[in-house]
Design a protein around this motif. Structure first.
Motif, mmCIF file in Angstrom:
data_model
loop_
_atom_site.group_PDB
_atom_site.id
_atom_site.type_symbol
_atom_site.label_atom_id
_atom_site.label_comp_id
_atom_site.label_asym_id
_atom_site.label_seq_id
_atom_site.Cartn_x
_atom_site.Cartn_y
_atom_site.Cartn_z
ATOM 1 N N VAL A 96 0.834 -1.208 0.000
ATOM 2 C CA VAL A 96 0.000 0.000 0.000
ATOM 3 C C VAL A 96 0.868 1.257 0.000
ATOM 4 O O VAL A 96 0.684 2.168 -0.830
ATOM 5 C CB VAL A 96 -0.932 -0.005 1.223
ATOM 6 C CG1 VAL A 96 -1.672 1.332 1.327
ATOM 7 C CG2 VAL A 96 -1.925 -1.149 1.128
ATOM 8 N N ILE A 97 1.834 1.312 0.918
ATOM 9 C CA ILE A 97 2.695 2.495 1.007
ATOM 10 C C ILE A 97 3.544 2.644 -0.260
ATOM 11 O O ILE A 97 3.713 3.743 -0.796
ATOM 12 C CB ILE A 97 3.594 2.407 2.249
ATOM 13 C CG1 ILE A 97 2.735 2.439 3.520
ATOM 14 C CG2 ILE A 97 4.608 3.548 2.266
ATOM 15 C CD1 ILE A 97 3.522 2.185 4.794
ATOM 16 N N GLY A 98 4.075 1.503 -0.746
ATOM 17 C CA GLY A 98 4.909 1.552 -1.950
ATOM 18 C C GLY A 98 4.151 2.045 -3.165
ATOM 19 O O GLY A 98 4.665 2.854 -3.951
ATOM 20 N N VAL A 99 2.915 1.569 -3.335
ATOM 21 C CA VAL A 99 2.101 1.996 -4.487
ATOM 22 C C VAL A 99 1.776 3.478 -4.389
ATOM 23 O O VAL A 99 1.851 4.218 -5.384
ATOM 24 C CB VAL A 99 0.812 1.149 -4.566
ATOM 25 C CG1 VAL A 99 -0.164 1.757 -5.579
ATOM 26 C CG2 VAL A 99 1.136 -0.286 -4.951
ATOM 27 N N VAL A 100 1.430 3.931 -3.175
ATOM 28 C CA VAL A 100 1.090 5.352 -2.996
ATOM 29 C C VAL A 100 2.298 6.233 -3.295
ATOM 30 O O VAL A 100 2.196 7.231 -4.036
ATOM 31 C CB VAL A 100 0.587 5.602 -1.551
ATOM 32 C CG1 VAL A 100 0.447 7.102 -1.296
ATOM 33 C CG2 VAL A 100 -0.737 4.895 -1.328
ATOM 34 N N ILE A 101 3.466 5.852 -2.730
ATOM 35 C CA ILE A 101 4.680 6.642 -2.969
ATOM 36 C C ILE A 101 5.056 6.615 -4.450
ATOM 37 O O ILE A 101 5.456 7.644 -5.025
ATOM 38 C CB ILE A 101 5.840 6.116 -2.096
ATOM 39 C CG1 ILE A 101 5.538 6.367 -0.619
ATOM 40 C CG2 ILE A 101 7.153 6.787 -2.490
ATOM 41 C CD1 ILE A 101 6.568 5.787 0.326
#
Length: 263
Positions: free
Chosen positions: A23-28
């Protein structure tokens, strides 16, 4: 059941880490991709190149996120990276020509040696560029043909861009007889040149004596025009010079052989 329950409890932190990394990787990744896209769109880089670069970056970032997430649940990412690298190498060897065209397309789109609308001379072809794609460039020739050229050929061979500059010179040569009045010939040519409104006056057209040939004297004509008017002026001169020479009894010599008999 207690062992299964305990395994689930032990694995749960890894699973949560896996989900959090994704989730964090996709958002970043989306934020970075959006920032890079905004920067590139403010430059003069072609839209096709921007779209292609964004697609590559998206695949690269998502691949990094996926590998990082898999590492959190104990997957041997070293083996995965090796497998991906081997697959990429195999695909690269199989698609060598396509990758060469791809790299050349990026060079053309970023460096802009020519753009859509320019007239090019290349390997005997002459025409207007209608589109520049990642793998190939399309040219609409002056005799109304559509030619598709792989980009690698355009970056490894000499290409003449006829419209990148704001003016172009029409170079013409005519041959007249040694018996003709050279001053009169030059005056006729200059008069004919200045009748055409498409001829640029600065720099001024020039008419000079060139070579002394076996059959006559070469007259060199240099006329500056806008790139789009090149062929209009060229054909105007080629057609009207013959007419004016004929009206004023200017001889256009041609090679001939005289055979004498001893009898």
């Amino acid at each position: 059941m207690e062992k299964i329950y305990q395994s689930i409890v032990d694995f749960l932190p890894h699973l949560l880490s896996f989900i959090a990394v994704i989730v964090i990787g996709v958002v970043i990744s989306k934020i970075i991709i959006r920032l890079i896209k905004n920067i590139l769109q403010k430059t003069s880089i072609d839209l096709t190149a921007v779209t292609f670069v964004m697609s590559l970056l998206k695949v690269l970032f998502y691949l990094i996120v996926a590998i990082t997430a898999l590492a959190t649940i104990g997957v041997n990412v070293a083996s995965l990276i090796t497998a991906v690298g081997a697959a990429a190498l195999t695909a690269g060897l199989a698609l060598q020509d396509s990758l060469s065209n791809l790299a050349s397309g990026m060079i053309i789109l970023f460096n802009k040696p020519f753009v859509a609308g320019d007239i090019l001379e290349f390997e005997g072809l002459k025409g207007r560029v209608t589109s520049i794609k990642i793998f190939f460039t399309t040219i609409h020739t002056l005799d109304n043909k559509i030619v598709t050229i792989p980009n690698s050929r355009l970056t490894t061979n000499n290409v003449v861009n006829c419209t990148m500059v704001d003016r172009r010179r029409v170079d013409l040569t005519y041959t007249v007889s040694y018996d003709d009045d050279i001053s009169k010939v030059k005056s006729l040519l200059l008069e004919l040149i200045f009748k055409n409104d498409k001829v640029i006056r600065d720099p001024m057209p020039e008419v000079h004596v060139g070579q002394h040939l076996e059959s006559g004297i070469e007259i060199v004509v240099m006329i500056w025009v806008n790139p789009d008017d090149y062929y209009d002026v060229y054909y105007y001169m080629q057609e009207n010079v013959i007419t004016e020479f004929a009206k004023n009894n200017i001889t256009i010599p041609y090679p001939h052989v005289v055979i004498k008999s001893d009898k």
